[in-house]
Design a protein around this motif. Sequence first.
Motif, PDB file in Angstrom:
ATOM      1  N   ALA A  34      -4.301 -37.737 -25.347  1.00 35.34           N
ATOM      2  CA  ALA A  34      -3.055 -37.994 -26.402  1.00 35.34           C
ATOM      3  C   ALA A  34      -2.636 -37.062 -27.084  1.00 35.34           C
ATOM      4  CB  ALA A  34      -2.524 -39.576 -26.009  1.00 35.34           C
ATOM      5  N   GLY A  35      -3.210 -36.249 -28.303  1.00 34.18           N
ATOM      6  CA  GLY A  35      -2.384 -35.481 -28.890  1.00 34.18           C
ATOM      7  C   GLY A  35      -3.598 -34.668 -29.005  1.00 34.18           C
ATOM      8  N   GLY A  36      -2.567 -33.900 -29.187  1.00 30.29           N
ATOM      9  CA  GLY A  36      -3.909 -32.543 -29.048  1.00 30.29           C
ATOM     10  C   GLY A  36      -3.940 -31.307 -28.085  1.00 30.29           C
ATOM     11  N   ALA A  37      -4.983 -30.413 -28.503  1.00 32.27           N
ATOM     12  CA  ALA A  37      -4.997 -29.548 -27.253  1.00 32.27           C
ATOM     13  C   ALA A  37      -5.411 -30.398 -25.928  1.00 32.27           C
ATOM     14  CB  ALA A  37      -5.999 -28.189 -27.859  1.00 32.27           C
ATOM     15  N   SER A  38      -6.708 -31.944 -26.025  1.00 34.16           N
ATOM     16  CA  SER A  38      -6.698 -32.258 -25.100  1.00 34.16           C
ATOM     17  C   SER A  38      -6.587 -32.389 -24.368  1.00 34.16           C
ATOM     18  CB  SER A  38      -8.342 -32.545 -25.692  1.00 34.16           C
ATOM     19  OG  SER A  38      -7.765 -33.709 -26.102  1.00 34.16           O
ATOM     20  N   THR A  39      -4.450 -32.373 -24.488  1.00 33.64           N
ATOM     21  CA  THR A  39      -3.291 -32.773 -23.982  1.00 33.64           C
ATOM     22  C   THR A  39      -3.741 -32.540 -22.673  1.00 33.64           C
ATOM     23  OG1 THR A  39      -2.127 -32.068 -24.408  1.00 33.64           O
ATOM     24  CG2 THR A  39      -2.136 -34.579 -25.129  1.00 33.64           C
ATOM     25  N   THR A  40      -4.530 -31.099 -22.359  1.00 32.35           N
ATOM     26  CA  THR A  40      -3.610 -30.585 -21.799  1.00 32.35           C
ATOM     27  C   THR A  40      -4.829 -30.003 -20.109  1.00 32.35           C
ATOM     28  OG1 THR A  40      -3.034 -28.589 -22.943  1.00 32.35           O
ATOM     29  CG2 THR A  40      -3.359 -28.061 -20.878  1.00 32.35           C
ATOM     30  N   VAL A  41      -4.525 -30.661 -18.828  1.00 31.23           N
ATOM     31  CA  VAL A  41      -5.290 -29.840 -17.990  1.00 31.23           C
ATOM     32  C   VAL A  41      -4.851 -28.832 -16.928  1.00 31.23           C
ATOM     33  CG1 VAL A  41      -6.082 -29.854 -15.577  1.00 31.23           C
ATOM     34  CG2 VAL A  41      -5.263 -32.323 -17.108  1.00 31.23           C
ATOM     35  N   GLY A  42      -5.907 -28.079 -17.193  1.00 31.89           N
ATOM     36  CA  GLY A  42      -6.066 -26.903 -17.059  1.00 31.89           C
ATOM     37  C   GLY A  42      -6.436 -26.118 -15.147  1.00 31.89           C
ATOM     38  N   LEU A  43      -5.294 -26.045 -14.174  1.00 41.26           N
ATOM     39  CA  LEU A  43      -5.523 -26.004 -13.194  1.00 41.26           C
ATOM     40  C   LEU A  43      -5.569 -24.500 -12.481  1.00 41.26           C
ATOM     41  CD1 LEU A  43      -4.831 -27.016  -9.897  1.00 41.26           C
ATOM     42  CD2 LEU A  43      -2.417 -27.088 -10.190  1.00 41.26           C
ATOM     43  N   ILE A  44      -6.866 -24.738 -11.863  1.00 44.60           N
ATOM     44  CA  ILE A  44      -7.196 -22.614 -11.313  1.00 44.60           C
ATOM     45  C   ILE A  44      -6.587 -22.495  -9.424  1.00 44.60           C
ATOM     46  CG2 ILE A  44      -8.370 -21.105 -10.928  1.00 44.60           C
ATOM     47  CD1 ILE A  44      -9.844 -21.777 -13.701  1.00 44.60           C
ATOM     48  N   VAL A  45      -5.724 -21.516  -9.235  1.00 45.59           N
ATOM     49  CA  VAL A  45      -5.302 -21.787  -7.702  1.00 45.59           C
ATOM     50  C   VAL A  45      -5.469 -19.983  -7.817  1.00 45.59           C
ATOM     51  CG1 VAL A  45      -3.807 -24.103  -7.912  1.00 45.59           C
ATOM     52  CG2 VAL A  45      -2.822 -21.771  -8.558  1.00 45.59           C
ATOM     53  N   HIS A  46      -5.461 -20.388  -6.075  1.00 48.70           N
ATOM     54  CA  HIS A  46      -5.485 -18.597  -5.470  1.00 48.70           C
ATOM     55  C   HIS A  46      -4.234 -18.300  -6.239  1.00 48.70           C
ATOM     56  CE1 HIS A  46      -9.710 -19.088  -4.882  1.00 48.70           C
ATOM     57  NE2 HIS A  46      -9.944 -19.568  -3.463  1.00 48.70           N
ATOM     58  N   GLN A  47      -3.859 -18.903  -5.504  1.00 49.38           N
ATOM     59  CA  GLN A  47      -2.633 -18.297  -5.349  1.00 49.38           C
ATOM     60  C   GLN A  47      -1.112 -18.917  -5.099  1.00 49.38           C
ATOM     61  OE1 GLN A  47      -2.488 -14.702  -3.825  1.00 49.38           O
ATOM     62  NE2 GLN A  47      -0.703 -14.847  -3.744  1.00 49.38           N
ATOM     63  N   ILE A  48      -0.554 -18.882  -5.867  1.00 47.08           N
ATOM     64  CA  ILE A  48       0.496 -19.795  -6.520  1.00 47.08           C
ATOM     65  C   ILE A  48       1.549 -20.142  -5.554  1.00 47.08           C
ATOM     66  CG2 ILE A  48       1.549 -18.153  -8.396  1.00 47.08           C
ATOM     67  CD1 ILE A  48       1.147 -21.763  -8.667  1.00 47.08           C
ATOM     68  N   ASP A  49       2.271 -18.640  -4.756  1.00 50.93           N
ATOM     69  CA  ASP A  49       3.567 -18.561  -4.166  1.00 50.93           C
ATOM     70  C   ASP A  49       3.264 -19.198  -3.008  1.00 50.93           C
ATOM     71  OD1 ASP A  49       1.814 -16.087  -3.720  1.00 50.93           O
ATOM     72  OD2 ASP A  49       3.644 -15.332  -3.290  1.00 50.93           O
ATOM     73  N   ASP A  50       1.704 -18.978  -2.595  1.00 54.38           N
ATOM     74  CA  ASP A  50       0.968 -20.563  -1.050  1.00 54.38           C
ATOM     75  C   ASP A  50       1.470 -21.768  -1.570  1.00 54.38           C
ATOM     76  OD1 ASP A  50      -0.060 -21.305   0.691  1.00 54.38           O
ATOM     77  OD2 ASP A  50      -2.106 -19.859   0.729  1.00 54.38           O
ATOM     78  N   PRO A  51       2.517 -21.827  -0.420  1.00 55.18           N
ATOM     79  CA  PRO A  51       2.571 -23.553  -0.341  1.00 55.18           C
ATOM     80  C   PRO A  51       1.516 -24.692  -0.278  1.00 55.18           C
ATOM     81  CG  PRO A  51       3.821 -22.306   1.507  1.00 55.18           C
ATOM     82  CD  PRO A  51       2.880 -20.911   1.074  1.00 55.18           C
ATOM     83  N   TYR A  52       0.360 -23.667   0.358  1.00 61.61           N
ATOM     84  CA  TYR A  52      -0.474 -24.773   0.230  1.00 61.61           C
ATOM     85  C   TYR A  52      -0.959 -25.247  -1.043  1.00 61.61           C
ATOM     86  CZ  TYR A  52      -6.079 -26.401   0.699  1.00 61.61           C
ATOM     87  OH  TYR A  52      -7.087 -25.932   0.676  1.00 61.61           O
ATOM     88  N   PHE A  53      -1.223 -24.205  -1.903  1.00 64.59           N
ATOM     89  CA  PHE A  53      -0.791 -24.643  -3.422  1.00 64.59           C
ATOM     90  C   PHE A  53      -0.502 -25.250  -4.525  1.00 64.59           C
ATOM     91  CE2 PHE A  53      -4.524 -21.013  -2.410  1.00 64.59           C
ATOM     92  CZ  PHE A  53      -5.760 -21.414  -2.298  1.00 64.59           C
ATOM     93  N   SER A  54       1.361 -25.651  -3.450  1.00 63.16           N
ATOM     94  CA  SER A  54       1.915 -25.284  -4.810  1.00 63.16           C
ATOM     95  C   SER A  54       2.339 -27.393  -4.454  1.00 63.16           C
ATOM     96  CB  SER A  54       3.489 -24.986  -4.346  1.00 63.16           C
ATOM     97  OG  SER A  54       3.723 -24.898  -3.055  1.00 63.16           O
ATOM     98  N   GLU A  55       1.791 -27.312  -3.510  1.00 63.33           N
ATOM     99  CA  GLU A  55       1.782 -29.195  -2.477  1.00 63.33           C
ATOM    100  C   GLU A  55       0.927 -29.138  -3.665  1.00 63.33           C
ATOM    101  OE1 GLU A  55       2.755 -29.635   1.500  1.00 63.33           O
ATOM    102  OE2 GLU A  55       3.584 -27.837   1.719  1.00 63.33           O
ATOM    103  N   ILE A  56      -0.333 -28.499  -4.199  1.00 59.41           N
ATOM    104  CA  ILE A  56      -1.689 -29.093  -4.511  1.00 59.41           C
ATOM    105  C   ILE A  56      -1.154 -29.362  -5.758  1.00 59.41           C
ATOM    106  CG2 ILE A  56      -3.627 -28.661  -4.947  1.00 59.41           C
ATOM    107  CD1 ILE A  56      -4.352 -27.481  -2.393  1.00 59.41           C
ATOM    108  N   ALA A  57      -0.667 -28.363  -6.312  1.00 61.26           N
ATOM    109  CA  ALA A  57       0.215 -28.349  -7.613  1.00 61.26           C
ATOM    110  C   ALA A  57       0.841 -29.468  -8.169  1.00 61.26           C
ATOM    111  CB  ALA A  57       0.732 -27.601  -8.387  1.00 61.26           C
ATOM    112  N   SER A  58       1.802 -29.530  -6.796  1.00 57.87           N
ATOM    113  CA  SER A  58       2.778 -30.967  -6.697  1.00 57.87           C
ATOM    114  C   SER A  58       1.336 -32.529  -7.250  1.00 57.87           C
ATOM    115  CB  SER A  58       3.559 -31.197  -5.678  1.00 57.87           C
ATOM    116  OG  SER A  58       4.426 -31.559  -5.355  1.00 57.87           O
ATOM    117  N   GLY A  59       0.682 -32.727  -6.327  1.00 56.40           N
ATOM    118  CA  GLY A  59      -0.086 -33.891  -6.379  1.00 56.40           C
ATOM    119  C   GLY A  59      -0.439 -33.661  -7.684  1.00 56.40           C
ATOM    120  N   VAL A  60      -1.380 -32.733  -8.461  1.00 62.03           N
ATOM    121  CA  VAL A  60      -1.635 -32.924  -9.806  1.00 62.03           C
ATOM    122  C   VAL A  60      -0.790 -33.380 -11.192  1.00 62.03           C
ATOM    123  CG1 VAL A  60      -3.148 -31.470 -11.421  1.00 62.03           C
ATOM    124  CG2 VAL A  60      -3.664 -31.144  -9.544  1.00 62.03           C
ATOM    125  N   LEU A  61       0.579 -32.573 -10.753  1.00 57.68           N
ATOM    126  CA  LEU A  61       1.712 -32.938 -11.732  1.00 57.68           C
ATOM    127  C   LEU A  61       1.948 -34.242 -11.740  1.00 57.68           C
ATOM    128  CD1 LEU A  61       3.284 -29.666 -11.207  1.00 57.68           C
ATOM    129  CD2 LEU A  61       2.517 -30.394 -12.591  1.00 57.68           C
TER     130      LEU A  61
END
Length: 346
Positions: free
Chosen positions: A61-88
């Motif tokens: 909750a404070g510092g670099a480790s507040t960050t989640v790194g999410l790697i996706v194959h194709q950011i403009d593919d709706p499949y991955f944008s919907e997955i990212a929505s759930g992560v967010l």
Amino acid sequence: MPRPGPRLRLVDVAERAGVSLATASRALAGREGVSEEVARHVRQVSRELGYVANPYARTLAGGASTTVGLIVHQIDDPYFSEIASGVLQVAAEEGLLVQIAHSGRDPENELRQLRHLIAQQVGIILIAGSGYDDPRVEAEARAELAGFQRAGGRVAVIGRHALGVDAVVPDNEAGGRDIGAHLLGLGHRRIAVAAGTPGLTTVADRLAGVTAALAAHGHSPDDLAVVHSDFTRDGGRVATERILHYHPDRTAIIALNDAMAIGVLSVLRSRRIPVPERVSVVGFDDVSVAADLAPSLTTVRLPMTEMGRMALTLALKPRSTRPRRRSTGHTLIVRDSTGPAPATDA
């Protein structure tokens, strides 16, 4: 009991206290979002273990480790944008930030992105997208993730088989079986597959489901016309042009994701080939636009937003002794793009 000293990690405190890494970090930092009873328990466990905070692993909750790194194959593919929505969504609930990296379905680039996130000292790494059939690539990624976890990081993946971490597992093969059975039930026998990029385990699993359906109904998998192209909308266009040129008798085209299916429909529309009267089309994923296409797309629905939520929720749980797997389930959604095979085929 873990020994006190610099080798003790925040994750040890979280696991002993039976709370998430985020909760432990907020409790020890005295931040809001944790009840006093839970915070007191975490502090007591921390004292018993002899945990001493350090600048790199002190809090989520404070510092670099507040960050989640999410790697996706194709950011403009709706499949991955919907997955990212759930992560967010989960990240917002937990007070975390999300950094999204794009691999372009290139395994070497994925390794570079993974190493970059580790160097950035993110607290959690999520990887969404197909694995690769190259054992060397998968072994390198597995080794990087294992080292990250030993240092206290958390990991979960979506759609990966061989990384040895918590995983959300889409119903790829079962969905492929349902697609094949659906088309066979409509009388289709001359079926083509716009199969996506070779070397992706998702492509192999979905195609295996289709061929299993054919075998179950007494048909040879050799009867399928399988055309590989990029796992994208443009790849769907390219695959369809090849299918129409080399296999003009096909009455159904299975696209192994919805992005490819959109490309398939685009080419058929430009050629004035009626769907589904002449050619039926099926996709896979049920992205948000699938119901709004003309004709609306028959497809396999995966709960993509929920998959993103599941992955981050898994990563936030205390680490288990063995990797956890969560199956997604699936639903065949029948819409207007499939219909009975032409009489000559049936």
